[in-house]
Design an enzyme around this catalytic site. Structure first.
Site, PDB file in Angstrom:
ATOM      1  CG  MET A   1      -1.746  -1.097   1.468  1.00 40.61           C
ATOM      2  SD  MET A   1      -2.563  -0.797   3.050  1.00 40.61           S
ATOM      3  CE  MET A   1      -3.180  -2.412   3.336  1.00 40.61           C
TER       4      MET A   1
ATOM      5  CG  ASP B   1      10.215   0.304   3.842  1.00 38.35           C
ATOM      6  OD1 ASP B   1       9.032   0.261   3.455  1.00 38.35           O
ATOM      7  OD2 ASP B   1      10.802  -0.676   4.374  1.00 38.35           O
TER       8      ASP B   1
ATOM      9  CG  ASN C   1       1.632   2.085   4.767  1.00 35.24           C
ATOM     10  OD1 ASN C   1       0.577   1.461   4.639  1.00 35.24           O
ATOM     11  ND2 ASN C   1       2.754   1.688   4.195  1.00 35.24           N
TER      12      ASN C   1
ATOM     13  CE1 TYR D   1      -1.122  -6.232  11.585  1.00 36.46           C
ATOM     14  CE2 TYR D   1      -3.443  -6.784  11.314  1.00 36.46           C
ATOM     15  CZ  TYR D   1      -2.318  -6.100  10.904  1.00 36.46           C
ATOM     16  OH  TYR D   1      -2.396  -5.273   9.809  1.00 36.46           O
TER      17      TYR D   1
ATOM     18  CE  LYS E   1      -1.654  -2.461  11.659  1.00 37.24           C
ATOM     19  NZ  LYS E   1      -0.984  -1.329  11.012  1.00 37.24           N
TER      20      LYS E   1
ATOM     21  CB  ILE F   1      -5.116  -4.830   1.115  1.00 37.33           C
ATOM     22  CG1 ILE F   1      -6.095  -4.043   2.014  1.00 37.33           C
ATOM     23  CG2 ILE F   1      -4.788  -4.052  -0.158  1.00 37.33           C
ATOM     24  CD1 ILE F   1      -7.444  -3.726   1.434  1.00 37.33           C
TER      25      ILE F   1
ATOM     26  CB  THR G   1       0.150  -5.891   0.100  1.00 35.04           C
ATOM     27  OG1 THR G   1       0.100  -6.504   1.400  1.00 35.04           O
ATOM     28  CG2 THR G   1      -0.945  -4.852  -0.023  1.00 35.04           C
TER      29      THR G   1
ATOM     30  CB  THR H   1      -2.306 -10.639   2.225  1.00 38.44           C
ATOM     31  OG1 THR H   1      -2.228  -9.819   1.051  1.00 38.44           O
ATOM     32  CG2 THR H   1      -2.800  -9.803   3.379  1.00 38.44           C
TER      33      THR H   1
END
Ligand SMILES: NC(=O)c1ccc[n+]([C@@H]2O[C@H](COP(=O)([O-])OP(=O)(O)OC[C@H]3O[C@@H](n4cnc5c(N)ncnc54)[C@H](O)[C@@H]3O)[C@@H](O)[C@H]2O)c1
Length: 245
Positions: free
Chosen positions: A18, A37, A86, A150, A154, A183, A185, A188
């Site tokens: 993303m 990053d 992100n 997780y 979040k 999503i 990416t 996943t």
């Protein structure tokens, strides 16, 4: 005039998934983008040839690295108008399997990393009396999905986003959070091993498909743009209707 002309946008996790899509879209819409990053090789490979993308190696859990990265961005580009927190990691381990080290790592990168990003960006944004922050949480922060560590990390992103929206609105700063569903990416990618799981997820999703990085990037750009100038403290779920069932 393009939506983000004259704006500096700082995106963590800008080398993949993303975040990569966001870097591309913001740069197409005229922004000067800072792609941050922990994976420096991927940053260079993806953005090395882009004039309006500055890359910076950043581990979001390091207070010192945040200070250096933000200062470099402001010194070279003039301001921080938008921050997108992100960067993140996930796990498939449940409550019974996770180790204490796993839990701390998830909390550190997803929760504490988001807090640090806001802390550093707010210093500059408060002085400028304007700014917009978008934090990427997850639909698993809203519903019980069996990935508790997780979800917890979040959930903290959800809570600190709301709190920051309440505290910093008086300085002209907006803070919003996004809650993606599944999503497609690199995060996943393991789904590729089980078409059965993918089919089951699609069946449970009212819009009958998995999400794509642009589904999230489109919403992040909107929330951070002047089109959303009266939106703060919002929680936008982008999961094809999964959690509405
Ligand atoms: N893909 C999904 O289904 C999904 C769903 C809900 C929420 N999310 C969240 O969306 C965000 C983006 O995920 P994605 O799917 O694009 O994942 P991704 O794995 O493709 O990208 C994540 C990026 O974050 C970077 N990163 C990891 N740890 C870091 C650190 N300590 N410091 C700096 N950068 C670091 C990685 O190097 C990578 O480039 C994450 O916060 C994730 O938790 C993803």
């Amino acid at each position: 005039m393009k939506r983000f002309e004259d704006k500096v946008v700082f995106i963590t996790g800008g080398a993949s998934g993303m975040g990569e899509k966001m870097v591309r879209q913001y740069s197409e819409e005229g922004a000067k983008v800072v792609a941050a990053d922990i994976n420096e090789d991927a940053l260079n490979e993806k953005w090395g040839s882009f004039d309006n993308v500055m890359t910076v190696k950043l581990n979001v859990t390091s207070d010192e690295e945040w200070a250096t990265a933000m200062k470099k961005a402001v010194d070279q580009l003039g301001s921080i108008d938008v921050l997108v927190n992100n960067a993140g990691i996930s796990t498939e381990k449940g409550m019974n399997e996770i180790t204490i080290e796993d839990w701390r790592r998830l909390s550190d990168i997803n929760g504490f990393g988001t807090f640090l990003g806001m802390k550093h960006a707010l210093e500059y944004m408060k002085e400028a009396k304007k700014g917009s922050i978008v934090n990427i949480s997850s639909y698993t922060a809203l519903i019980g999905m069996g990935v508790n560590p997780y979800s917890a990390s979040k959930g903290s992103v959800r809570a600190i986003s709301k709190a920051a929206a309440a505290e910093f609105g008086q300085h002209g700063i907006r803070v919003n959070a996004i809650f993606p569903g599944v999503i497609e990416t690199p995060m996943t990618k393991s789904l590729e091993d089980s078409q059965e799981t993918v089919n089951a997820l699609i069946r449970m999703t009212p819009l009958q498909r998995l999400g794509q990085p642009e589904d999230i990037a489109n919403a992040v750009l909107f929330l951070s743009s002047d089109d959303a100038s009266y939106i703060s403290g919002a929680e936008l779920v982008i999961d094809g209707g999964y959690s509405a069932r």
